[in-house]
Motif scaffolding. Structure first.
Motif, PDB file in Angstrom:
ATOM      1  N   GLN A 144       0.825  -1.207   0.000  1.00 29.68           N
ATOM      2  CA  GLN A 144       0.000   0.000   0.000  1.00 29.68           C
ATOM      3  C   GLN A 144       0.862   1.261   0.000  1.00 29.68           C
ATOM      4  O   GLN A 144       0.564   2.234  -0.692  1.00 29.68           O
ATOM      5  N   ASP A 165       1.758   6.640  -6.960  1.00 30.99           N
ATOM      6  CA  ASP A 165       0.741   7.615  -7.355  1.00 30.99           C
ATOM      7  C   ASP A 165       1.239   9.043  -7.184  1.00 30.99           C
ATOM      8  O   ASP A 165       0.988   9.908  -8.026  1.00 30.99           O
ATOM      9  N   GLN A 166       1.957   9.300  -6.082  1.00 30.61           N
ATOM     10  CA  GLN A 166       2.510  10.632  -5.839  1.00 30.61           C
ATOM     11  C   GLN A 166       3.539  10.985  -6.905  1.00 30.61           C
ATOM     12  O   GLN A 166       3.534  12.098  -7.446  1.00 30.61           O
ATOM     13  N   ALA A 176       0.992   4.148  -2.931  1.00 28.77           N
ATOM     14  CA  ALA A 176       0.809   5.578  -2.660  1.00 28.77           C
ATOM     15  C   ALA A 176       2.001   6.386  -3.168  1.00 28.77           C
ATOM     16  O   ALA A 176       1.825   7.457  -3.754  1.00 28.77           O
TER      17      ALA A 176
END
Length: 92
Positions: free
Chosen positions: A31, A38-39, A35
Motif C-alpha cells: 500500500q 501515485d505521488q 501511494a
C-alpha cells in the motif's frame, strides 16, 4: 525504497504469506509503494505540464526575435537575453 522494503518485497511468496503478521506487513508495504507511485506519477504530470508551458514561452520569445530580424534595439537585446536564459542561445 528502503532496504527493509526491498527485503519484504523480495522475500519468497511462501514466507510472505506464512503468518497473519507477515501478510499484514506485506500488504502495508504494498500500500505504501502504491501511494508513493501515485505521488510520483502526479509529480511527473505536473513537471510535464511545466515543461510544455516553458516550451511555449520559449517558442513565443523566439517568434518575437525572428520578427524583429536584425533590427538592433534594446527590446531585441532583452529578447535574446531571455532566450539565452532559457537555454536556447542568444541569437536566432
Amino acid at each position: 525504497m528502503s532496504e527493509i522494503t526491498r527485503g519484504a518485497i523480495g522475500m519468497p511468496f511462501e514466507m510472505a504469506m506464512e503468518s497473519e503478521l507477515s501478510r499484514r506487513q506485506f500488504h502495508s508495504i504494498a500500500q505504501a509503494l502504491l501511494a508513493e507511485r501515485d505521488q510520483l506519477k502526479a509529480e511527473n504530470e505536473t513537471l510535464r505540464k511545466d515543461a510544455e508551458r516553458l516550451q511555449s514561452a520559449t517558442d513565443f520569445v523566439q517568434k518575437l526575435c525572428d520578427s524583429a530580424g536584425n533590427q538592433p534595439s534594446v527590446a531585441t537585446g532583452y529578447l535574446h537575453d531571455i532566450l539565452a536564459a532559457m537555454g536556447k542561445g542568444g541569437q536566432s
